[in-house]
Design an enzyme around this catalytic site. Structure first.
Site, short mmCIF file in Angstrom:
data_model
loop_
_atom_site.label_atom_id
_atom_site.label_comp_id
_atom_site.label_asym_id
_atom_site.label_seq_id
_atom_site.Cartn_x
_atom_site.Cartn_y
_atom_site.Cartn_z
N GLU A 113 19.58 -20.89 6.67
CA GLU A 113 20.56 -20.96 7.76
C GLU A 113 21.58 -19.83 7.69
O GLU A 113 22.00 -19.30 8.72
CB GLU A 113 21.31 -22.30 7.74
CG GLU A 113 20.49 -23.52 8.11
CD GLU A 113 19.72 -24.11 6.93
OE1 GLU A 113 19.65 -23.45 5.86
OE2 GLU A 113 19.18 -25.22 7.07
N HIS A 126 3.83 5.89 -7.85
CA HIS A 126 5.08 6.04 -7.10
C HIS A 126 6.10 5.05 -7.65
O HIS A 126 5.77 3.90 -7.94
CB HIS A 126 4.86 5.78 -5.61
CG HIS A 126 6.11 5.56 -4.85
ND1 HIS A 126 6.98 6.59 -4.55
CD2 HIS A 126 6.69 4.44 -4.35
CE1 HIS A 126 8.02 6.09 -3.90
NE2 HIS A 126 7.87 4.79 -3.76
N HIS A 179 15.44 5.47 4.02
CA HIS A 179 16.16 4.23 4.29
C HIS A 179 17.07 4.34 5.50
O HIS A 179 17.73 3.39 5.89
CB HIS A 179 16.94 3.81 3.05
CG HIS A 179 16.04 3.65 1.85
ND1 HIS A 179 15.81 4.69 0.98
CD2 HIS A 179 15.28 2.62 1.44
CE1 HIS A 179 14.96 4.28 0.06
NE2 HIS A 179 14.62 3.04 0.31
N CYS A 232 9.95 7.32 -0.03
CA CYS A 232 9.30 6.00 -0.14
C CYS A 232 8.40 5.81 1.08
O CYS A 232 8.28 6.71 1.91
CB CYS A 232 10.35 4.89 -0.25
SG CYS A 232 9.70 3.33 -0.87
#
Ligand code: GLN
Ligand code: ZN
Length: 749
Positions: A16, A638, A691, A723
């Site tokens: 929640e 990686h 990112h 990434c």
């Protein structure tokens, strides 16, 4: 015997808090509605624990984002750039946690780091020279009173000042020692307020004590707590530690005026020995962490009673080993879990009766109960696989070594692939667009056939290959459209795994993860990725990397078994993945990437244990995965973080041919140490940050590459993002990769 819980999960039984917070961030609900959700979660948590009969229930274990951040804000440790936004308090708090971009300004979030050896992340507090440390918040007091109003008398939990200072970053000239006095004064004020409101017990969480401590650390701790303990204002103080033992400071701690000390008996290898050797003071309570707060298995009562027996001379409280924040809420939310599994698990709610049971068993042995529990631990249906165990037993020393040696392979591979200098590639995944997710979901729900599912993915793979060719990348990938979470993907395709529906655990802020459970011996049912990779390779003359997840990462992002060692489990997984490696090779895949994104995750908190209790088997397990391939097959790995400056020889010893990793531009230190350590493996330090949706310019990437070239030999340098691209949009991905390829061309020129 009394019982205690260090902290309870706070994301809400059905997540929640996550859903309400996300709505709040989008402006769909207001602060009042968010706060109602929060208080109903707290209420349920308190009442569940009260009904179970727990003696010491915590308040202030709730958080909208993170407890360390709560503590910073409580003491006004809010950097100027966030204050300058002039937002209401809750929004300032969220700006620190998530950054802020809007009408009032544009600031990045504070950095986030892994909370000790868990997959939870805390917000790193920032203390500037002009930070005015001052008790300005009331959260612990409010939540204590809120619980009290509901008829629950709680102990108030707070991040301890020592751990707080050790985790904080100091941007100016001041150090932890300089600000410790002021911070201590403000903690003392808090104690006095809490005391005046009727709080009887305050728990100071000091997990940093389980790390290797310097003489200065011990001094700092002593200085802070001598004052705190001299100003208890009628309260009692519990010093709570977890994630290990406190061997460097135990003697000191028991000589101080704490009313209670909490020790970890699950991860604290030396805890029993310390008590045995130095004793435990009379008149104080020993909170014994014997119920594992990090794993989901039922407690082994017999073993636990043995532990308690050894300390029965002391005033013991049966405790969790750490906050239950690290386990899911309750088994009640699992509707599909078969009973043969279910009966072996205990999530947060199910750990409460365990605490109570253990406390009662310690007083009166109940043979029937013990027998039931013993049987449970003896029989785990389908967990054992004799063939797997035998395979592990038969691993020979030579299986850990790939031949010929790297330098030889490097020559052979350069000849085979004939790649340009500074080869360009990506980390594996391409944007997971809505249609990709929809297709996977439809297949999972049985709404489309396997053929339809495969057909769609093949189309995506083909588009992905064409896109990479058009952009001009040198080593391609298939795009990973068949995977959501990589560990879940491999787990689903391995024997020995059990999956849950709702067993969410907070990773950071509103992000939760649902780790699969390693139930038994692990083996591969049949080839997992081969068809996808083969298809992708059939579309192009350029090499397409096979894409796998390594054994250490698979284990570290699962709930591990407790009946066999981590080492044994990792080796089983390594053998399963090695089967896949060999199948890929046999099917014409010439480059295989084995991701070890989470390799560092379970590195022990004490340096002295790094090579004797982790790297000594984690690295060989990785080697086992690829040791069987031909010299001309190129193995990549990686890692998500470049935080391996201190274990570079171990990384080199993974003996991959190429490693790509995340390295933001400010982080040249890692590159320096690669050079210092004569790192032999070829490297692809990420040239831009995936990112963020920002598209890096060609110049920017060229500059990053030039910095790298000062430290890495041209013949060993790869060019790639830092990434996988799955969280990115298609447009920015294409634009970024075009610039990446252009930058490589500039450098080649
Ligand atoms: N190959 C994976 C990807 O590209 C690696 C993910 C990761 O490092 N977390 O998505
Ligand atoms: Zn990564």
């Amino acid at each position: 015997m009394n019982t205690s819980v260090i902290g309870y999960p706070r994301i809400g039984r059905n997540r929640e808090l996550k859903f309400a917070s996300e709505k709040y961030f989008k402006g769909e609900i207001g602060e009042a509605a968010l706060k109602i959700t929060a208080s109903s979660i707290r209420k349920e948590n308190w009442l569940v624990q009260k009904e179970a009969g727990i003696t010491y229930i915590s308040s202030n274990d709730f958080s909208f984002y993170d407890n360390v951040l709560d503590t910073a804000v409580l003491f006004n440790i809010i950097p100027g750039r966030y204050k300058a936004l002039n937002l209401p308090p809750l929004d300032t708090y969220f700006a620190m946690a998530r950054g802020y971009q809007g009408a009032k300004g544009n600031v990045k979030a504070l950095p986030m780091k892994k909370w000790f050896n868990t997959n939870y992340h805390y917000i790193v507090p920032q203390i500037d020279d002009d930070t005015k440390i001052e008790l300005t918040g009331t959260k612990p007091v409010d939540e204590f009173l809120e619980a009290k109003a509901q008829g629950v008398d709680t102990k108030v939990v707070i991040t301890g000042p020592f751990t707080f200072l050790k985790l904080a970053v100091f941007t100016g000239k001041k150090t932890a020692t300089d600000v410790s006095q002021k911070l201590t004064d403000e903690y003392i004020k808090l104690i006095s307020v809490l005391g005046s409101k009727g709080a009887e017990l305050i728990e100071f969480d000091e997990p940093y004590l389980v790390k290797d401590l310097s003489v200065e650390d011990v001094e700092l701790f002593t200085k802070i707590y001598e004052q705190i303990l001299g100003n208890k204002a009628g309260t009692k103080i519990l010093l709570q530690t977890y994630f290990g033992d406190i061997r460097d400071i135990y003697e000191k701690v028991i000589s101080m005026d704490f009313d209670a000390v909490g020790l970890d008996f699950i991860e604290g290898k030396k805890t029993p020995e310390l008590i045995n050797k130095f004793g435990f003071p009379e008149g104080k309570k020993l909170f014994a962490g014997v119920v594992n707060g990090k794993n989901i298995w039922r407690n082994n009562y017999e073993k636990t009673l043995e532990v308690l027996q050894a300390i029965s001379a002391y005033d013991v409280v049966v405790n969790t080993s750490c906050s239950l924040l690290h386990v899911p809420y309750t088994l009640e939310s699992e509707t599909k879990l078969k009973d043969e599994y279910r009966k072996h698990f205990a999530f947060a709610k199910e750990k409460l009766p365990e605490l109570i049971k253990i406390a009662s068993l310690a007083k009166n042995e109940d043979e029937a109960e013990l027998e039931f529990n013993r049987k449970l631990h003896e029989s785990r249906e389908g967990a054992e696989d004799e063939k797997v165990q035998e395979r592990v037993r038969n691993i020979r020393e030579s299986d850990y070594t790939r031949l010929p040696a790297f330098s030889e392979r490097e020559k052979i591979q350069k000849e085979r692939f004939n790649l340009p200098l500074f080869p360009t590639t990506t980390i594996g995944s391409f944007p997971q667009t809505t249609d990709v997710r929809k297709n996977r979901k439809a297949y999972k729900h049985g709404d489309i056939t396997r053929d339809q599912y495969v057909e769609f993915n093949r189309k995506k793979i083909e588009e992905c290959i064409r896109l990479q060719e058009e952009i001009g990348l040198d080593v391609l990938v298939h795009g990973e459209f068949e995977r959501n979470d990589m560990v879940e993907y491999f787990g689903e395709n391995l024997n020995g795994y059990v999956f849950t529906e709702n067993a969410w655990v907070q990773s950071y802020g509103t992000r939760n993860v649902k780790p699969p459970i390693i139930w038994g011996d692990v083996s591969r049912r049949s080839p997992i990725t081969v068809e996808w990779s083969k298809y992708a390779q059939s579309l192009t003359g350029k090499p397409v990397k096979g894409m796998l997840t390594g054994p250490v990462t698979i284990l570290n992002w699962s709930f591990p078994r407790e009946d066999i060692s981590i080492k044994e489990s990792i080796l089983q997984i390594a053998l399963a993945i090695s089967d896949e490696v060999l199948d890929l090779e046999a099917n014409g895949i010439s480059i295989i990437q084995i991701d070890e994104a989470a390799l560092r995750e379970k590195l022990p908190l004490r340096k002295s244990d790094w090579y004797s209790e982790y790297l000594d088997f984690a690295i060989p397990a990785f080697r086992l995965v690829h040791s069987g391939v031909k010299p001309e097959t190129q193995i990549h790995t990686h890692m998500c973080y470049s935080e391996f400056t201190d274990i570079i020889p171990a990384i080199d010893a993974m003996d991959a041919d190429v490693i790509t990793f995340e390295a933001s531009r400010s982080d040249l230190q890692i590159l320096d140490s690669l050079k210092e350590n004569n790192f032999k493996t070829e490297v692809g330090p990420g040239v831009y940050d995936i990112h963020s949706p920002r598209v890096p310019s060609v110049d920017e990437i060229v500059n990053a590459l030039n910095d790298m070239r000062k430290r890495i030999d041209d013949s060993k340098l790869w060019v790639n993002p830092d990434c996988g691209l799955k969280t990115r949009g298609e447009e920015e991905t294409k634009a970024s990769l075009i610039n990446l390829v252009k930058a490589a061309a500039v450098i080649r020129g």
